[in-house]
Design a protein around this motif. Structure first.
Motif, PDB file in Angstrom:
ATOM      1  N   LYS A 127       0.810  -1.216   0.000  1.00 26.23           N
ATOM      2  CA  LYS A 127       0.000   0.000   0.000  1.00 26.23           C
ATOM      3  C   LYS A 127       0.847   1.270   0.000  1.00 26.23           C
ATOM      4  CE  LYS A 127      -3.989  -2.071   2.312  1.00 26.23           C
ATOM      5  NZ  LYS A 127      -4.841  -2.055   3.515  1.00 26.23           N
ATOM      6  N   LEU A 128       1.755   1.363   0.962  1.00 20.41           N
ATOM      7  CA  LEU A 128       2.482   2.625   1.139  1.00 20.41           C
ATOM      8  C   LEU A 128       3.522   2.877   0.042  1.00 20.41           C
ATOM      9  CD1 LEU A 128       2.857   5.080   2.976  1.00 20.41           C
ATOM     10  CD2 LEU A 128       4.506   3.748   4.292  1.00 20.41           C
ATOM     11  N   SER A 129       4.368   1.899  -0.195  1.00 26.22           N
ATOM     12  CA  SER A 129       5.473   2.123  -1.148  1.00 26.22           C
ATOM     13  C   SER A 129       5.010   2.183  -2.598  1.00 26.22           C
ATOM     14  CB  SER A 129       6.544   1.052  -0.978  1.00 26.22           C
ATOM     15  OG  SER A 129       6.009  -0.211  -1.270  1.00 26.22           O
ATOM     16  N   THR A 130       3.779   1.767  -2.863  1.00 28.02           N
ATOM     17  CA  THR A 130       3.282   1.809  -4.241  1.00 28.02           C
ATOM     18  C   THR A 130       2.619   3.141  -4.587  1.00 28.02           C
ATOM     19  OG1 THR A 130       1.193   0.809  -3.578  1.00 28.02           O
ATOM     20  CG2 THR A 130       2.925  -0.690  -4.320  1.00 28.02           C
ATOM     21  N   ILE A 131       2.474   4.017  -3.596  1.00 29.23           N
ATOM     22  CA  ILE A 131       1.869   5.330  -3.860  1.00 29.23           C
ATOM     23  C   ILE A 131       2.837   6.176  -4.679  1.00 29.23           C
ATOM     24  CG2 ILE A 131       1.093   7.491  -2.784  1.00 29.23           C
ATOM     25  CD1 ILE A 131       0.127   5.822  -0.418  1.00 29.23           C
ATOM     26  N   GLU A 132       2.295   6.771  -5.729  1.00 24.26           N
ATOM     27  CA  GLU A 132       3.118   7.655  -6.555  1.00 24.26           C
ATOM     28  C   GLU A 132       3.664   8.783  -5.677  1.00 24.26           C
ATOM     29  OE1 GLU A 132       2.638  10.309 -10.619  1.00 24.26           O
ATOM     30  OE2 GLU A 132       0.949   9.178  -9.863  1.00 24.26           O
ATOM     31  N   ASN A 133       4.880   9.171  -5.871  1.00 18.75           N
ATOM     32  CA  ASN A 133       5.574  10.215  -5.138  1.00 18.75           C
ATOM     33  C   ASN A 133       6.199   9.740  -3.828  1.00 18.75           C
ATOM     34  OD1 ASN A 133       4.010  11.514  -7.132  1.00 18.75           O
ATOM     35  ND2 ASN A 133       4.260  13.453  -6.090  1.00 18.75           N
ATOM     36  N   VAL A 134       5.949   8.491  -3.407  1.00 13.53           N
ATOM     37  CA  VAL A 134       6.657   7.944  -2.250  1.00 13.53           C
ATOM     38  C   VAL A 134       7.991   7.418  -2.761  1.00 13.53           C
ATOM     39  CG1 VAL A 134       6.715   6.095  -0.527  1.00 13.53           C
ATOM     40  CG2 VAL A 134       4.613   7.403  -0.887  1.00 13.53           C
ATOM     41  N   VAL A 135       9.070   8.015  -2.274  1.00 12.23           N
ATOM     42  CA  VAL A 135      10.406   7.681  -2.754  1.00 12.23           C
ATOM     43  C   VAL A 135      11.021   6.547  -1.939  1.00 12.23           C
ATOM     44  CG1 VAL A 135      12.737   8.590  -3.103  1.00 12.23           C
ATOM     45  CG2 VAL A 135      10.746  10.042  -3.553  1.00 12.23           C
ATOM     46  N   SER A 136      10.904   6.634  -0.600  1.00 10.55           N
ATOM     47  CA  SER A 136      11.482   5.589   0.246  1.00 10.55           C
ATOM     48  C   SER A 136      10.787   5.573   1.599  1.00 10.55           C
ATOM     49  CB  SER A 136      12.983   5.811   0.435  1.00 10.55           C
ATOM     50  OG  SER A 136      13.202   7.007   1.160  1.00 10.55           O
ATOM     51  N   THR A 137      10.955   4.451   2.304  1.00 13.05           N
ATOM     52  CA  THR A 137      10.387   4.312   3.647  1.00 13.05           C
ATOM     53  C   THR A 137      11.419   3.664   4.562  1.00 13.05           C
ATOM     54  OG1 THR A 137       9.466   2.122   3.254  1.00 13.05           O
ATOM     55  CG2 THR A 137       8.045   3.992   2.724  1.00 13.05           C
ATOM     56  N   THR A 138      11.312   3.976   5.828  1.00 10.08           N
ATOM     57  CA  THR A 138      12.110   3.308   6.859  1.00 10.08           C
ATOM     58  C   THR A 138      11.158   2.944   7.987  1.00 10.08           C
ATOM     59  OG1 THR A 138      14.053   4.632   6.312  1.00 10.08           O
ATOM     60  CG2 THR A 138      14.057   3.529   8.447  1.00 10.08           C
ATOM     61  N   THR A 139      11.115   1.671   8.315  1.00  6.51           N
ATOM     62  CA  THR A 139      10.157   1.195   9.324  1.00  6.51           C
ATOM     63  C   THR A 139      10.871   0.888  10.629  1.00  6.51           C
ATOM     64  OG1 THR A 139       8.815   0.226   7.566  1.00  6.51           O
ATOM     65  CG2 THR A 139       8.396  -0.548   9.805  1.00  6.51           C
ATOM     66  N   HIS A 140      10.301   1.410  11.717  1.00  6.50           N
ATOM     67  CA  HIS A 140      10.816   1.151  13.064  1.00  6.50           C
ATOM     68  C   HIS A 140       9.692   0.483  13.850  1.00  6.50           C
ATOM     69  CE1 HIS A 140      13.893   4.181  12.112  1.00  6.50           C
ATOM     70  NE2 HIS A 140      12.886   4.887  11.620  1.00  6.50           N
ATOM     71  N   PHE A 141       9.957  -0.685  14.416  1.00  3.24           N
ATOM     72  CA  PHE A 141       8.942  -1.351  15.222  1.00  3.24           C
ATOM     73  C   PHE A 141       9.068  -0.925  16.676  1.00  3.24           C
ATOM     74  CE2 PHE A 141       9.158  -4.110  11.535  1.00  3.24           C
ATOM     75  CZ  PHE A 141       7.806  -4.269  11.269  1.00  3.24           C
ATOM     76  N   MET A 142       7.940  -0.591  17.285  1.00  2.56           N
ATOM     77  CA  MET A 142       7.926  -0.177  18.676  1.00  2.56           C
ATOM     78  C   MET A 142       8.031  -1.426  19.550  1.00  2.56           C
ATOM     79  SD  MET A 142       5.076   2.049  20.737  1.00  2.56           S
ATOM     80  CE  MET A 142       5.055   3.298  19.473  1.00  2.56           C
ATOM     81  N   LEU A 143       9.017  -1.458  20.411  1.00 10.45           N
ATOM     82  CA  LEU A 143       9.232  -2.635  21.245  1.00 10.45           C
ATOM     83  C   LEU A 143       8.512  -2.528  22.583  1.00 10.45           C
ATOM     84  CD1 LEU A 143      13.027  -3.160  20.523  1.00 10.45           C
ATOM     85  CD2 LEU A 143      11.073  -4.217  19.382  1.00 10.45           C
ATOM     86  N   LYS A 144       8.497  -1.341  23.154  1.00  8.84           N
ATOM     87  CA  LYS A 144       7.828  -1.148  24.440  1.00  8.84           C
ATOM     88  C   LYS A 144       7.432   0.314  24.561  1.00  8.84           C
ATOM     89  CE  LYS A 144       8.300  -1.840  29.380  1.00  8.84           C
ATOM     90  NZ  LYS A 144       9.119  -2.351  30.468  1.00  8.84           N
ATOM     91  N   LYS A 145       6.266   0.559  25.128  1.00 10.79           N
ATOM     92  CA  LYS A 145       5.786   1.919  25.312  1.00 10.79           C
ATOM     93  C   LYS A 145       6.000   2.316  26.774  1.00 10.79           C
ATOM     94  CE  LYS A 145       2.008   2.816  23.079  1.00 10.79           C
ATOM     95  NZ  LYS A 145       0.599   2.950  22.668  1.00 10.79           N
TER      96      LYS A 145
END
Length: 168
Positions: A127-145
Motif C-alpha cells: 500500500k504505502l510504497s506503491t503510492i506515486e511520489n513515495v520515494v522511500s520508507t524506513t520502518t521502526h517497530f515499537m518494542l515497548k511503550k
C-alpha cells in the motif's frame, strides 16, 4: 479563532482530564455550568476539541497485543499541493493511526498498528510504497511503550523512592 480566557481555561482542564463532570470543570474554571456546557459545545463544533481519547495499554490485554510501527516516508512533493495530497491519501488507510509532516531527512512520519509484523510489512510493501511520489520508507517497530501523550505506562513503580543514589 480568538477564545476567551475562560474557554482557554476549560480547554486546559479537559485536556488534562476529559472525564471530569461539568460541575467540577465549572468550579475549576470559576464560571457557571451553563457557560462550561456552551463553551464545550462551541469548541466541539469549531473542531478545536477534536475527540476525547481513552488511552489503553493493549499490551496488558491478553489476546489483544499488536504490533506498532513508526514509518518514516520520503516523498516527492507535488506542484501546487506540496505534501498534502500524498499525506491525505495515506491518512485514509485504516491502519494509519497518526501522520505528521516532519522536517529533516524524511517528510512524513506515520504510526500504524497491526496484528503481526507481517501485516505491517504487507502494508508497507503493497500500500504505502506503491503510492506515486513515495520515494522511500524506513520502518521502526515499537518494542515497548514507556510514556504516551504524557501518560507514564510504567505504573506500579510510582510509589517507589525515586531519589538518586549518591555515593562518594
Amino acid at each position: 479563532m480568538q477564545l476567551s480566557k475562560e474557554e482557554i481555561e476549560i480547554l486546559k482542564i479537559i485536556e488534562e482530564n476529559h472525564k471530569l463532570p461539568i460541575e467540577s470543570i465549572a468550579l475549576m474554571a470559576m464560571c457557571s455550568e451553563d457557560a462550561v456546557s456552551a463553551a464545550i459545545q462551541k469548541l466541539e463544533q469549531a473542531k478545536i476539541i477534536m475527540s476525547y481519547p481513552t488511552l489503553i495499554d493493549w499490551s496488558k490485554v491478553e489476546g489483544q497485543e499488536g504490533v506498532i510501527a513508526m514509518i518514516d516516508v520520503k516523498v516527492t512533493p507535488k506542484r501546487g499541493v506540496g505534501f498534502n495530497e500524498v499525506a491525505e491519501r495515506i491518512s485514509r488507510f485504516p491502519e494509519v493511526s497518526s501522520l505528521y509532516l516532519m522536517s529533516g531527512a524524511y517528510d512524513l512520519s506515520i504510526t500504524i498498528e497491526g496484528k503481526t509484523m507481517n501485516q505491517i510489512a504487507q502494508f508497507v510493501s503493497e500500500k504505502l510504497s506503491t503510492i506515486e511520489n513515495v520515494v522511500s520508507t524506513t520502518t521502526h517497530f515499537m518494542l515497548k511503550k514507556y510514556k504516551h501523550d504524557g501518560v507514564n505506562f510504567n505504573s506500579g513503580n510510582e510509589d517507589k523512592d525515586r531519589r538518586m543514589v549518591v555515593s562518594p
